[in-house]
Each structure stands twice: as structure tokens, then as C-alpha cells.
Scaffold this motif. Sequence first.
Motif, mmCIF file in Angstrom:
data_model
loop_
_atom_site.group_PDB
_atom_site.id
_atom_site.type_symbol
_atom_site.label_atom_id
_atom_site.label_comp_id
_atom_site.label_asym_id
_atom_site.label_seq_id
_atom_site.Cartn_x
_atom_site.Cartn_y
_atom_site.Cartn_z
ATOM 1 N N ARG A 134 -27.925 -1.605 17.922
ATOM 2 C CA ARG A 134 -28.407 -2.336 18.913
ATOM 3 C C ARG A 134 -28.250 -3.721 18.795
ATOM 4 O O ARG A 134 -28.474 -4.266 17.241
ATOM 5 N N PRO A 193 -34.858 -2.342 29.061
ATOM 6 C CA PRO A 193 -36.153 -2.841 28.113
ATOM 7 C C PRO A 193 -35.824 -0.809 27.373
ATOM 8 O O PRO A 193 -36.654 -0.409 26.578
ATOM 9 N N ALA A 194 -35.655 0.019 28.372
ATOM 10 C CA ALA A 194 -36.005 1.201 27.981
ATOM 11 C C ALA A 194 -34.767 1.567 26.904
ATOM 12 O O ALA A 194 -34.803 2.612 26.235
ATOM 13 N N MET A 228 -33.356 -1.030 24.798
ATOM 14 C CA MET A 228 -34.142 -1.314 23.411
ATOM 15 C C MET A 228 -35.659 -0.950 22.483
ATOM 16 O O MET A 228 -35.370 -0.799 21.491
ATOM 17 N N ARG A 229 -35.689 -0.241 23.825
ATOM 18 C CA ARG A 229 -36.676 0.728 22.766
ATOM 19 C C ARG A 229 -36.903 1.292 21.045
ATOM 20 O O ARG A 229 -37.383 1.296 20.491
ATOM 21 N N SER A 230 -35.574 1.534 20.929
ATOM 22 C CA SER A 230 -34.654 2.591 19.725
ATOM 23 C C SER A 230 -33.517 2.783 19.321
ATOM 24 O O SER A 230 -33.014 2.467 20.387
ATOM 25 N N ASN A 278 -28.849 3.424 31.599
ATOM 26 C CA ASN A 278 -30.601 3.139 31.987
ATOM 27 C C ASN A 278 -31.851 4.369 32.500
ATOM 28 O O ASN A 278 -32.462 4.283 31.348
ATOM 29 N N GLU A 288 -34.050 6.079 30.282
ATOM 30 C CA GLU A 288 -35.623 6.129 30.566
ATOM 31 C C GLU A 288 -35.908 7.638 30.822
ATOM 32 O O GLU A 288 -37.066 7.937 30.258
ATOM 33 N N ALA A 339 -40.526 9.270 24.942
ATOM 34 C CA ALA A 339 -40.284 7.486 23.796
ATOM 35 C C ALA A 339 -41.094 7.997 22.547
ATOM 36 O O ALA A 339 -41.431 9.398 22.373
#
Length: 132
Positions: free
Chosen positions: A28, A37-38, A40-42, A103, A107, A111
Motif C-alpha cells: 500500500r 478511498p475504499a 486505501m482504508r486497509s 474500487n 467497497e 470496513a
Amino acid sequence: MILCAVLVLGGAALLLLGFRGLRGQLPRNRYVGVRTPAAMRSDDAFELANRVAGPAMLAGGAVAVLAGVSLPMLAAAFSVVMVAVIGLVGAFALMTVGGVMGNRAAEALPAPAPTGGCAGCAGGCCGGLQQD
């Protein structure tokens, strides 16, 4: 000749990116890969997004390399321009399709759950609320 080099080098970069993404070897980062953003969240979301985008990235890289390699073999100026444009547009379109698919996969991934500390309210900082 410069256009040939741009297509071949850009295509080789896409091939490497697609290969590493497909194998889950792309760490990452802020510079390459699917960086929505989706995604890069984890770390898991980034890996999944780039695994899904990998085949399209490989195809885009192959289109660009093939277009760049075939340019010197063409005699007519119109043919050179047409193949170069098809190579650039094709590589960009496939790269975009891969990014969109990656993406969407990121998504769909749930989360990450909050862990201890203030986010999980286990560290005694719940704004005055008492836990039993």
C-alpha cells in the motif's frame, strides 16, 4: 522513435504493476496501484483492489507494448499515428476499467472493525460513560 519508447516503457510499467498487483506483492502506497478511498482504508482492501485490477492492467500494458513495438514496422505516417493512438487509448481504457473494478471490490469488503483504545471505548475515554 520517442513515441515508441513512451509506449514500450509505459506498457512495461503497467505490466509490472499488474503482475505485482495480481500476486498481492504491491505494498500500500500513495503512488501506484488502485488508490481510491475504499482501497486505501486497509492493507486488505488495497491488496484486493489491486488483485482484481491486475488482469486489466496486464492487458493494458500488453496493448501499449505491442503498439510501441509495431510502430517502427509501419511505413505510412497515418498508420503510425493510428496505431499510437489506439495503443494509448486502449492502455488507458483498460487501466481505468481495472481501477473501477478494483474500487468496487474494495467497497464490497467490510470496513475494518475498531480495535481497543478510544475507538473501541475500552481505554476508559468514553466521555464519562461507565462500562461494566
